[in-house]
Design a protein around this motif. Structure first.
Motif, short mmCIF file in Angstrom:
data_model
loop_
_atom_site.label_atom_id
_atom_site.label_comp_id
_atom_site.label_asym_id
_atom_site.label_seq_id
_atom_site.Cartn_x
_atom_site.Cartn_y
_atom_site.Cartn_z
N ARG A 38 -58.76 -18.77 7.09
CA ARG A 38 -58.93 -18.38 8.51
C ARG A 38 -59.64 -19.47 9.38
O ARG A 38 -60.72 -20.09 8.72
CB ARG A 38 -59.44 -17.15 8.66
N GLN A 39 -59.55 -19.29 10.67
CA GLN A 39 -60.08 -20.06 11.35
C GLN A 39 -60.51 -19.23 12.71
O GLN A 39 -59.66 -19.20 13.56
CB GLN A 39 -59.60 -21.36 11.67
N ALA A 40 -61.67 -19.31 12.98
CA ALA A 40 -62.29 -18.84 14.25
C ALA A 40 -62.65 -19.82 15.10
O ALA A 40 -62.83 -21.04 14.78
CB ALA A 40 -63.55 -17.87 13.94
N GLU A 46 -61.63 -21.68 6.74
CA GLU A 46 -62.29 -21.36 5.85
C GLU A 46 -61.44 -20.74 4.58
O GLU A 46 -60.64 -20.04 5.17
CB GLU A 46 -63.55 -20.41 5.90
N GLY A 47 -61.60 -20.78 3.56
CA GLY A 47 -60.69 -20.01 2.40
C GLY A 47 -61.25 -18.72 2.35
O GLY A 47 -62.35 -18.58 1.89
N VAL A 48 -60.44 -17.89 2.51
CA VAL A 48 -60.85 -16.37 1.95
C VAL A 48 -60.26 -15.90 0.96
O VAL A 48 -60.92 -14.93 0.34
CB VAL A 48 -60.58 -15.44 3.29
N SER A 49 -59.15 -16.15 0.36
CA SER A 49 -58.74 -15.69 -0.61
C SER A 49 -57.62 -16.54 -1.25
O SER A 49 -57.08 -17.44 -0.45
CB SER A 49 -58.01 -14.27 -0.46
N CYS A 50 -57.33 -16.56 -2.63
CA CYS A 50 -56.20 -17.25 -3.11
C CYS A 50 -55.68 -16.37 -4.38
O CYS A 50 -56.29 -15.53 -4.90
CB CYS A 50 -56.74 -18.76 -3.30
N TYR A 59 -59.24 -15.02 -5.90
CA TYR A 59 -60.25 -15.26 -5.47
C TYR A 59 -60.73 -14.55 -4.05
O TYR A 59 -59.63 -14.50 -3.31
CB TYR A 59 -60.68 -16.73 -5.31
N TYR A 60 -61.71 -14.26 -3.86
CA TYR A 60 -62.16 -13.58 -2.53
C TYR A 60 -63.38 -13.94 -2.33
O TYR A 60 -64.54 -14.22 -3.11
CB TYR A 60 -62.41 -12.04 -2.49
N SER A 61 -63.72 -14.45 -0.86
CA SER A 61 -65.15 -14.87 -0.55
C SER A 61 -66.02 -13.84 -0.19
O SER A 61 -65.37 -12.64 -0.24
CB SER A 61 -64.80 -15.64 0.97
N ASP A 62 -67.11 -14.16 -0.49
CA ASP A 62 -68.08 -13.04 -0.18
C ASP A 62 -67.88 -12.25 1.01
O ASP A 62 -68.23 -10.76 0.85
CB ASP A 62 -69.54 -13.37 -0.31
#
Length: 127
Positions: A38-40, A46-50, A59-62
């Motif tokens: 996602r990009q704000a 940034e990578g949030v999940s894969c 994977y999940y970001s915090d």
């Protein structure tokens, strides 16, 4: 035409839910790891999940752990990102992308590894 198409974005109130879809056409997603980024505005992507192609690693970001769930339906050639308990800070354009590098459950997806991208879908969380 070979492409990835994201859909499912929109405007939602804080606490609401959305399910993003990443559908592939003219190729199969089976052999690829799939990442959601996602990009704000004014921020880096940034990578949030894969999710990996075969071993089921995710994977999940915090920032999204416990609220987002990634899944894949190989029969439909689609990967999903279920987003619950949305917050205003989740507002961004969300992209899916493919990689040969497997998803590592301990490390975020690396932009450089992801070579083929969709066009993105806007998610806005606001009251």
């Amino acid at each position: 035409q070979v492409q990835l198409v994201e859909s499912g974005g929109g405007l939602v109130q804080p606490g609401g839910s959305l399910r993003l879809s990443c559908a592939a056409s003219a190729f199969t997603l089976d052999y690829y790891a799939i990442g959601w980024f996602r990009q704000a505005p004014g921020k880096e992507r940034e990578g949030v999940s894969c999710v990996s192609s075969s071993d089921g690693n995710t994977y999940y970001s915090d920032s999204v752990k416990g609220r987002f769930t990634i899944s894949r339906d190989n029969d439909k050639n689609t990967v999903y990102l279920q987003m619950n308990s949305l917050k205003p800070e989740d507002t961004a354009v969300y992209y899916c992308a493919t990689a040969w590098t497997p998803c590592n459950s301990d490390y975020p997806p690396i932009l450089y590894d992801y070579k083929f991208w969709g066009q993105g879908t806007q998610v806005t969380v606001s009251s």
